[in-house]
Design a protein around this motif. Sequence first.
Motif, mmCIF file in Angstrom:
data_model
loop_
_atom_site.group_PDB
_atom_site.id
_atom_site.type_symbol
_atom_site.label_atom_id
_atom_site.label_comp_id
_atom_site.label_asym_id
_atom_site.label_seq_id
_atom_site.Cartn_x
_atom_site.Cartn_y
_atom_site.Cartn_z
ATOM 1 N N LEU A 276 0.816 -1.220 0.000
ATOM 2 C CA LEU A 276 0.000 0.000 0.000
ATOM 3 C C LEU A 276 0.847 1.266 0.000
ATOM 4 N N LEU A 277 1.902 1.277 0.813
ATOM 5 C CA LEU A 277 2.698 2.493 0.989
ATOM 6 C C LEU A 277 3.959 2.509 0.132
ATOM 7 N N GLY A 278 4.510 1.335 -0.143
ATOM 8 C CA GLY A 278 5.726 1.274 -0.950
ATOM 9 C C GLY A 278 6.970 1.718 -0.209
ATOM 10 N N CYS A 279 6.891 1.782 1.121
ATOM 11 C CA CYS A 279 8.040 2.231 1.914
ATOM 12 C C CYS A 279 8.914 1.032 2.303
ATOM 13 N N VAL A 280 10.189 1.324 2.576
ATOM 14 C CA VAL A 280 11.098 0.283 3.045
ATOM 15 C C VAL A 280 10.831 0.053 4.524
ATOM 16 N N ILE A 281 10.657 -1.210 4.901
ATOM 17 C CA ILE A 281 10.340 -1.536 6.290
ATOM 18 C C ILE A 281 11.599 -1.454 7.149
ATOM 19 N N PRO A 282 11.603 -0.604 8.169
ATOM 20 C CA PRO A 282 12.795 -0.463 9.025
ATOM 21 C C PRO A 282 12.916 -1.604 10.015
ATOM 22 N N MET A 283 14.060 -1.695 10.667
ATOM 23 C CA MET A 283 14.233 -2.680 11.738
ATOM 24 C C MET A 283 13.303 -2.344 12.894
ATOM 25 N N THR A 284 12.642 -3.347 13.428
ATOM 26 C CA THR A 284 11.806 -3.133 14.603
ATOM 27 C C THR A 284 12.701 -2.884 15.817
ATOM 28 N N ALA A 285 12.096 -2.461 16.918
ATOM 29 C CA ALA A 285 12.863 -2.221 18.145
ATOM 30 C C ALA A 285 13.564 -3.501 18.588
ATOM 31 N N LYS A 286 12.874 -4.643 18.459
ATOM 32 C CA LYS A 286 13.469 -5.922 18.836
ATOM 33 C C LYS A 286 14.654 -6.264 17.941
ATOM 34 N N ASP A 287 14.494 -6.042 16.626
ATOM 35 C CA ASP A 287 15.583 -6.315 15.686
ATOM 36 C C ASP A 287 16.793 -5.431 15.971
ATOM 37 N N GLN A 288 16.529 -4.152 16.294
ATOM 38 C CA GLN A 288 17.623 -3.239 16.625
ATOM 39 C C GLN A 288 18.394 -3.752 17.841
ATOM 40 N N LYS A 289 17.654 -4.185 18.858
ATOM 41 C CA LYS A 289 18.290 -4.667 20.089
ATOM 42 C C LYS A 289 19.140 -5.901 19.819
ATOM 43 N N GLU A 290 18.585 -6.858 19.072
ATOM 44 C CA GLU A 290 19.311 -8.098 18.800
ATOM 45 C C GLU A 290 20.532 -7.850 17.922
ATOM 46 N N THR A 291 20.403 -6.964 16.934
ATOM 47 C CA THR A 291 21.538 -6.647 16.057
ATOM 48 C C THR A 291 22.644 -5.938 16.832
ATOM 49 N N PHE A 292 22.255 -4.997 17.691
ATOM 50 C CA PHE A 292 23.228 -4.276 18.516
ATOM 51 C C PHE A 292 23.953 -5.250 19.447
ATOM 52 N N GLN A 293 23.208 -6.146 20.072
ATOM 53 C CA GLN A 293 23.822 -7.125 20.991
ATOM 54 C C GLN A 293 24.829 -8.010 20.259
ATOM 55 N N ALA A 294 24.471 -8.425 19.034
ATOM 56 C CA ALA A 294 25.383 -9.280 18.259
ATOM 57 C C ALA A 294 26.659 -8.531 17.903
ATOM 58 N N ILE A 295 26.530 -7.243 17.535
ATOM 59 C CA ILE A 295 27.705 -6.435 17.197
ATOM 60 C C ILE A 295 28.609 -6.273 18.416
ATOM 61 N N VAL A 296 28.015 -6.036 19.591
ATOM 62 C CA VAL A 296 28.795 -5.885 20.825
ATOM 63 C C VAL A 296 29.549 -7.179 21.134
ATOM 64 N N GLU A 297 28.851 -8.309 21.096
ATOM 65 C CA GLU A 297 29.486 -9.595 21.413
ATOM 66 C C GLU A 297 30.629 -9.915 20.454
ATOM 67 N N GLU A 298 30.375 -9.739 19.146
ATOM 68 C CA GLU A 298 31.382 -10.108 18.147
ATOM 69 C C GLU A 298 32.575 -9.158 18.152
ATOM 70 N N THR A 299 32.333 -7.879 18.424
ATOM 71 C CA THR A 299 33.422 -6.910 18.391
ATOM 72 C C THR A 299 34.276 -6.973 19.657
ATOM 73 N N LEU A 300 33.657 -7.163 20.800
ATOM 74 C CA LEU A 300 34.420 -7.234 22.050
ATOM 75 C C LEU A 300 35.175 -8.558 22.180
ATOM 76 N N GLY A 301 34.595 -9.622 21.664
ATOM 77 C CA GLY A 301 35.275 -10.919 21.739
ATOM 78 C C GLY A 301 35.550 -11.335 23.177
ATOM 79 N N GLU A 302 36.813 -11.653 23.479
ATOM 80 C CA GLU A 302 37.201 -12.083 24.819
ATOM 81 C C GLU A 302 37.027 -10.968 25.848
ATOM 82 N N SER A 303 36.925 -9.728 25.374
ATOM 83 C CA SER A 303 36.756 -8.590 26.298
ATOM 84 C C SER A 303 35.313 -8.415 26.741
#
Length: 386
Positions: A223-250
Amino acid sequence: MNKKECNEIKKLFTPANCAISRICGCYVDAEKNKKTELKEAFLSLPEEEAFKYFTIFKNALSGTVGKNLINMEFPLHTETEGGTQEFLLRLRDSELKDDALIEEFYDRVIADFDYGENYYIILIHCAYDIPAKASDGMEMFDASDYVYEFIQCTICPVKLSKAGLCYNSMTNAIENRTRDWLVEAPIHSFLFPAFNDRNTDIHSLLFYSKNPEQLPDTLVDGLLGCVIPMTAKDQKETFQAIVEETLGESCDFETVKNIHENLSELVEETKDEPVPLVLDKQQVKRLLENHGAPAERLEEFDERYKDVEEGPASGFVAANVINTKSFEIKTPDVSIKVAPDKTYLVENRMVDGRPCLVIAINEHVEVNGISVRCAPAGKGEEAGEA
């Protein structure tokens, strides 16, 4: 649109400031059949009925910007002839007086909205004479230069009321209550064009979803033709994955606790701002760098961040990636919740060669609602290990 702009539009849905010129509605059953329709001037509605509609329209602008209220932009191809944005613009410019356009709009909603139950589509046209603002922020209603003309579409579930007994004042008796089909609070809505910088922005719209984790993908896309953004849950999970993978052993207890405290402070400092705090790529990278991310893993950060950059938003809404109301610690067997400003009460220590979480307690402790006395450290135990 930001919080202030949403509140400014909500003020139009009152008897004193009503800017609604026309209302149209279509009741759709679970089999996607149009059962009945409404087309009339809004001010011709009975006062009590109009008041209930005001409540629905205001509910469709409630919630948190960046979570329930999502700003969406139109891709360029939707603004050409035959595109979704061009169609919505024609619908707005018709002031909802073109019956053929309205029927086409209903057909598009019904085709793209998969709900499986009865619902009511409400479409309104509004014209808001935007008052200018003085340097002190006061509105000057006699100094308006622009008119913001917009439509709002709201989708409300229609459900059968619960069976039960009621008191009939006419017969002065308790009787079986008649079950009615009730129009409930909206689950989805959009306002077009957006009211950005207190003016018309035909290149974007504001979308509302009662449950931000259940965006109607086919409706937004079709109906709108807009790009669907990440939901709040998706943002949280993506951010958590980036933190875990980037910090590694830290990525240890103290580091994650410090990141949580840092973000909580930022959210608290900006909570009164009209626009929610958004963490861009450089801010996320700097946050991880400041909390001990190894240099070699920071070099891989750009690759990990690609999923975020390829979406409609280039960052994370800070309030979506952390819980500002509690600091939660989970193990397979135990879950602990701490007030965000009391995280210092929890420490990670080695006790008898085992990693333990040590919680500092005061003189008042309850177990299953029962006040208990805290036992002192036993003989041979260190007070810090109790």
